[in-house]
Structures are given as C-alpha cells and as structure tokens.
Design an enzyme around this catalytic site. Structure first.
Site, PDB file in Angstrom:
ATOM      1  N   GLN A 251       0.828  -1.200   0.000  1.00  0.00           N
ATOM      2  CA  GLN A 251       0.000   0.000   0.000  1.00  0.00           C
ATOM      3  C   GLN A 251       0.860   1.247   0.000  1.00  0.00           C
ATOM      4  OE1 GLN A 251      -3.404   0.014  -0.481  1.00  0.00           O
ATOM      5  NE2 GLN A 251      -2.707  -2.056  -0.909  1.00  0.00           N
ATOM      6  N   HIS A 254       2.001   3.131  -3.137  1.00  0.00           N
ATOM      7  CA  HIS A 254       1.032   3.826  -4.000  1.00  0.00           C
ATOM      8  C   HIS A 254       1.222   5.331  -3.986  1.00  0.00           C
ATOM      9  CE1 HIS A 254      -1.786   1.069  -5.772  1.00  0.00           C
ATOM     10  NE2 HIS A 254      -1.962   0.406  -4.650  1.00  0.00           N
ATOM     11  N   GLU A 319      -9.805   0.876   4.395  1.00  0.00           N
ATOM     12  CA  GLU A 319     -10.172   0.454   3.040  1.00  0.00           C
ATOM     13  C   GLU A 319      -9.905  -1.051   2.876  1.00  0.00           C
ATOM     14  OE1 GLU A 319      -7.470   1.987   0.152  1.00  0.00           O
ATOM     15  OE2 GLU A 319      -8.844   1.680  -1.543  1.00  0.00           O
ATOM     16  N   HIS A 320      -8.668  -1.473   3.175  1.00  0.00           N
ATOM     17  CA  HIS A 320      -8.318  -2.900   3.130  1.00  0.00           C
ATOM     18  C   HIS A 320      -8.008  -3.370   4.541  1.00  0.00           C
ATOM     19  CE1 HIS A 320      -6.754  -1.175  -0.744  1.00  0.00           C
ATOM     20  NE2 HIS A 320      -7.402  -2.221  -1.251  1.00  0.00           N
ATOM     21  N   ASP A 353      -6.451  -6.723  -5.522  1.00  0.00           N
ATOM     22  CA  ASP A 353      -6.284  -5.615  -6.472  1.00  0.00           C
ATOM     23  C   ASP A 353      -6.438  -6.079  -7.915  1.00  0.00           C
ATOM     24  OD1 ASP A 353      -5.747  -3.834  -4.484  1.00  0.00           O
ATOM     25  OD2 ASP A 353      -3.571  -3.901  -4.709  1.00  0.00           O
ATOM     26  N   HIS A 412     -54.712  15.622  -1.424  1.00  0.00           N
ATOM     27  CA  HIS A 412     -54.305  14.228  -1.288  1.00  0.00           C
ATOM     28  C   HIS A 412     -55.511  13.383  -0.864  1.00  0.00           C
ATOM     29  CE1 HIS A 412     -50.236  15.739  -1.559  1.00  0.00           C
ATOM     30  NE2 HIS A 412     -49.701  14.539  -1.354  1.00  0.00           N
TER      31      HIS A 412
END
Lengths: 422, 422
Positions: A251, A254, A319-320, A353, A412
């Site tokens: 990670q 990135h 996230e992961h 991924d 109505h």
C-alpha cells in the site's frame, strides 16, 4: 515504523484535497467551454493539456488490434482470467425485480433496471491501470448497462496505453475516446457532437477530474471521490512478520499519503514487523514514496488482546483489512467497518487488487463506516411498484384520507376519495 | 391546463436552489460555531431562529406521553398500521451476507453490516409530517441500525408537534432532540456534549438544512437533496378524467414548483382532464399554490400511441408515475425510469405517500434515471470477503505478480511472492 499506543482519537482520516479557488474556477471555465463549444473545446484542451493534436477522438478497431499486438501476450491472458473472476463475483450481486401479492390482492414490488449508460474515466500516464478498467467496467456490464463509454487522456503521440485498450476490449467497452481532464467529465455529463452524455461517471482522476465530477454531480451520478490508499493488518503470533511487512509496503508504494497500519496484541510481532519493513524498504523501486508514507501515515498498535485489536480496526474503518490470526472467521464476524477483508495467510492484499474477483474500488478515509465497494447496485436503480386492489382500497380509503387531512393536504385526501365516487 | 406537443427537449428539470453566497457563509459559520462551542451554540441558535429558550434539548418520556394524549387516537391507529405496512415492505429489501467457495477452496463473499447510527431531520412548522418520520426511520430500523436519532426545530413554546413525536415513538426512535436548521445538521455530523455524531443524515429541510448537509457530506453520508414533487400519469381511454385530475392536483398542492403531467394518446381524455383540473382547483384549501404549479409546471402531452407515451415518460423519469391503461403490466415492463410506479385505478398516488408500504422518499428532477427510492441498502454497507486457498495461491501467484509488475507496482508483486518463500 513507529510502535504506538492506542488512543481514543485513532483515525485514518487525512485532509481531503478540495482544490484551490483557481483550480475550481479553471474547472468551471472548462465545463462551460465544453457545454458551449462541444468537440471544438475538447480538441483545444487536448492540445493544450496533453500536447496531442487529434483529428478524431474515437479509438478505432485498428488501434485496438495494434494494442493487442504490442502488449505482452501472457499479461493479456492474465487480464482475461482476472476479468472472468471479476465478472463471476459481481454476478452474485445481481438482484432481480421482485413482487408479492398480499391476501387482499394488493401487489407490491421493486423493479430493478440497469442505468442506460455509464462513463468510465481512466487517468493517463503511470496511473493508467488496466486493472482499474476491469474494476470499473465489469460491474456495469453485469448490471446490464447497454452503453459503456471510456475516456482517457492521450499521450503527446495521440495514443492511449496498450494495456488500457486491451483491458477495455476484454471488458467489452465499445466506445472509447481519447480525451481526459475536466473536459472529458464535461463531455460525459453534457455531451458534444461526438460524445453522447451518460447517466453516471466513475473512475479515479487528478484534482481537476475530481473537481469536475463534483461540479456535474446531480446532472449525472458519480462514484465517490477516492482518497489515498489504506491497509490495516490485524495479526496475532500465528502470522509472519515478513509477509505482513510486504503487504504494508504494497500500500505504501502507491502514494506518499497512503496509510499502512498493523494492529496486534503481540509485542514480538510488532517489533519484528517494524524491522522487516525497514529491511524490505531498501531496494524497492518506489522506496522514496513508500518510506514517506510509512513515516507519516504508518503505525503499529500493540493492544491488550484480540478484542481491543478488533475495536481499533472498527474505529479506523480501513479500506483494506487483512486478518491473519487463529480462528480468523471468528474475528471477521466482529469486524463492522472495512472495505474489503482479506482472511488468512494466502490472501495477500494485491490478490484482491488484480485477480480474486471482488472490486478494488473501495471506500477510503474512514468512509467504510457508511460506504461500500463499487458494486453492481451502483449501476442499477430501483423503482417501487404499487398495484392496490379494490378490496384493499375500500378497507383503507378512509384511513388514508384522514392521515392526509391531518397533514393539511386536502387534495391528497380528495384524490383517494375520488375513487369512491362511481 | 395546457395541452402541448411532444418535443425532443421534454424534461421535468427545474433549477435547483443552490443557495446564495450569504446563505452558504451563514451555514459555514453555524457549523463552525457548533464544532467549537457545542451545546452552547445549539441553545443560542435555537433561541435566535426558533424563538425557543430551552433548558434541555432531549425530548423526555413525559413529552412523548403528552403527545399521545393530545393526538387524535384514530390517526395514531392509522400511523401504527402504516408503520407495519412500511416495515413489511422494507423487510423484503433486507439482504444477508453471502459467501461461496470455489473448487480450489477459495472463499469469496459479501458481508452486509448496518450502519452504527443514523440521524433523521424533520422540518418544523407545516412541513412537520408524521409520514416522513416513518419513511425515514423505518428503513434504518429494518437495516438493523442500533442508534437512530431524530432532530427537529421546536416551536416558540419549546415543543415539537404531537404527530411527529407519536410517529417517532411508533417507529422506535429513542433519541429525539429539539434542535433544527444547519445547527442540527452540524451536531449530527460532529457531535456536541449532548448529541453524539451519527454516520448518515437523511430527511428533508429548508435551504439552510440542504446547504449544511452538502457541507458535512464526506464526514458523514447524506441522502439526496430532494427537489419539488412530480407526478406523471400515463393513461388511455380506459381511465377516468376525474380521478386523473384529482391525482395531478395532489402533487400540485405541495409546492408552486411541483410538476403534474398527463401523457396520453387520447385527445378526448386530455381535454376532459384539463377541464376537470380547472373544476377541482376551485375550492381547494391550497388552491393558490396548486394553481401556480399547474400553470407553470403542469402539462398534458397527447401522443401518437401508447409506445410514444412510454417514451415520453422514460424521457421525463418522473418521481411518481401512475399507469392507468389496459394491459397496464405490459406498459410497466417498458418503463425504465420512474421513482415509484402506481398501477391501475385504485393506486392513487397518496396511497403510496402514507400507507401502502414502499418509501415516499423518491428521486426527483430527472434523477430517477440513476437514483432509487430511499431503501434498506441506504442504511447498510457491504464489505468484500476474500479467503484465498493455498491451492489457488500456488496456481495464480506468478500471474498476479506479473500483472502487478506490468503496472509498475513492484511492492505489490513482492507482497504476493513473499508467501512463496517458507
């Protein structure tokens, strides 16, 4: 890598880049130009920002074939296999229209309809990932979206990367345009002579793309704006530091703002993993990026026990998440907030991924508290169905009219009562 | 009511009120004040905007009991019955966690988890609708959200309307605060001494509430910002003008910007409905509002045939659609875009507003092209599950590493390969 103590303020949140006033103004100007000048504006901006002078934006069949011939054949095969896995997984998400009829004859239901069209943005340069093409396109395909459009900025040679074209073709995209930036988002939202508008735009991009998506939201749907990547590893003594460290670094490479966190009740595992991270950092091609990410957004938390480690993960909402513990499924059951959960030694995060099948577009920045991976539901919408029976009508008309009058909505009440009069 | 021709530019879109710069600045100031001063800011703004001086914001059990004693008993019964219908319908939307194991032993799946908490905004004054309380709260209840918080501005007497409290109690809300406006949204998003923050905020409100929701979005989730109400009626000669007109007016009375449209291949039905609308308008308590809406946003389109009428409806993507034709289900199958579809003579639209079971929070302003009614999915999120088997790992490790290297992500490749080394 720092070994830190657990505090009540744990969070993976990093400030979101919401752009400068100048950037916002530039994006608004670009969108306006595309709305008024159409294709001409697209060509102008492509020349200005991408240094590419094009005669036509649409990618031809010849270009696709050329891409296949240039691209490594064994990777094409891997992309095909990955596409199959992704398609199979997402098919399980597909939901059908349902209806039911109750005893008084009233039919109620939910109709599922794919969107008419979807647009996928693919960034240029080193961020032009074939895997992202698959992950954004295939859920729409499974949903049944008829028209899927891809846009991506060309290089100065007027071409798109071969891998992106190969992945798009494998995923079944039939409309690809060489245009990027805010101008591509404007074209997808409002249309030009060449590009008809779409109903939803997904895919990552730089700050101009993100700002443009925010700008057109409402006129079309968009996916979430992704933040930097995150991984949390929840591990006990049964896990291997060398593997944990490698996953944390996958990670970290990135983005300098990526976050890699280990949560463990084991002081020994914490220390050995910290040392392994240091050892493996040396010699990574993206070492500088990964090192910065680990220094600023990496952390190892040593907890009292597994339950406290689970609490920390739920607070982070990563996230992961990798779970490498004894009785891992028992731990997974107690996880409430995570985008994707990788269980056991062989579920290294990059497998998700690229290959396993679940989507790699995941909620970041703590939004896994309330958001989901990109999925088939994102490319379908629901319509409620109501077919009231005469019997149900007669039983309930007075109640409904009374409720409407209580809310001060006389028309109505009268609408319902109009059916009482022959 | 104007009988108009079908043109290619048909749309229900009305400009969205995105607020003035002054309004946006005011909202930002309020949010900042709540974040720094907490409860004190809430009390100050409640005094300033609602003319109510409160000692405590939280609604007590005694106030709930008082509300029941003040509220008409027969309407309480109707609300209970409506709540049951809404609960039953939304239960059909509830999805379970699923997993599957493929032949090489890899387990993949999707874990469904309710949000931890949700906040419902209920407007004050005449827009304090008990039915909206049910429609916003019950999907969250069905989803399994443990903590549901309601906020609503008190009257100058420091109280909330009895109907709102009764509906909240029936829906099972246990935390209600007397606070409204942007300050209530800020409290739900960021918390104060008294109000803990929530993960998602739903419910309608004025422009300040809408701007505040936009402002906090990202830190918490929000529902869509609703536009003015819409109805389209698709009818043939088998339908009754008196009933169509009454239904068109039931939407028109909501708002001067509400839109009521009839689409029909029958010139006779068009003319008779136009006359009926005129006749029924006279004497409506909210005649002025309804008349303005009909004049500006009402239309009758006469089409060549049913298919063209269906095309027109799909182009409009109305919030509410009534289908009153022969072979109505056959028509419904060809509808792609509508929030809720009411089928047949006895399915007058207000039945869905109050009682039938499907949600009345629906996509407006053409967004039914890509959005859905409020539903149970809005209060749950998905997490992907990946448990890769050793066999699958060994079969695929080299492919995954090659794919990662192709994308220039060496640490991804090494993370997977780390499992190959003992």
């Amino acid at each position: 890598m720092k070994i830190q103590s657990v505090t009540p303020e744990l969070s993976l949140k990093r400030s979101v880049d919401s752009g400068t006033d100048e950037q916002r103004a530039a994006v608004q100007k670009i969108i306006q130009a595309v709305r008024s000048d159409g294709d001409a504006a697209l060509f102008t901006y492509t020349k200005l920002f991408d240094q590419a002078e094009l005669d036509s934006m649409r990618v031809t069949q010849a270009e696709i074939e050329e891409a296949y011939s240039e691209f490594p054949e064994h990777i094409t095969q891997v992309i095909k296999e990955a596409a199959e896995n992704i398609f199979t997984f997402h098919q399980k998400q597909l939901r059908e229209t349902w209806t039911y009829t109750d005893q008084n004859g009233t039919m109620l239901g939910q109709k599922m309809t794919p969107l008419d069209s979807a647009g996928v943005y693919v960034p240029g340069g080193t961020a032009a990932y074939p895997s992202s093409v698959l992950m954004n396109v295939l859920p729409a395909k499974v949903a049944g979206v008829k028209r899927i459009v891809m846009v991506s900025p060309p290089g100065p040679d007027g071409r798109l990367p071969a891998g992106v074209l190969v992945a798009a073709d494998i995923a079944g995209v039939e409309e690809i345009y060489k245009v990027g930036g805010a101008q591509a988002i404007a074209a997808l939202a409002y249309g030009t002579e060449t590009i008809r508008p779409v109903d939803k735009i997904t895919g990552p991009g730089n700050i101009y793309v993100a700002l443009a998506k925010r700008e057109v939201f409402g006129d079309v749907d968009i996916d979430m704006i992704a933040g930097p990547s995150e991984i949390a590893v929840l591990a006990d003594e049964s896990a291997r530091p060398v593997e944990i460290a490698a996953d944390l670094l996958s990670q970290a490479e990135h983005d300098t703002r990526a976050s890699s966190v280990l949560v463990t009740p084991s002081q020994r595992l914490a220390e050995e993993t910290a040392a392994e991270v240091e050892r493996q950092l040396a010699g990574l091609p993206r070492e500088a990026i990964a090192r910065k990410a680990i220094e600023h957004y990496g952390a190892i938390y040593v907890t009292r026990d597994i339950q406290e480690a689970i609490d920390v993960v739920n607070q982070l909402a990563p996230e992961h998440l990798e779970v490498m513990t004894e009785n891992a499924m028992n731990v997974v059951e107690r996880i409430r907030h995570a985008g994707a959960i990788f269980i056991g030694r062989f579920s290294s995060e990059p497998i998700g991924d690229y290959f396993a099948g679940p989507n790699h577009v995941l909620p970041t920045n703590g939004t896994a508290r309330f958001s989901s991976p990109l999925n088939v539901d994102d490319f379908m919408k629901k319509s409620s169905l109501i077919m009231y029976s005469e019997q149900a009508f007669n039983e309930n008309v007075d109640k409904i009219a009374a409720f409407a009058r209580l809310e001060g909505l006389e028309a109505h009440a009268r609408a319902v009562e109009a059916r009482k009069i022959k």
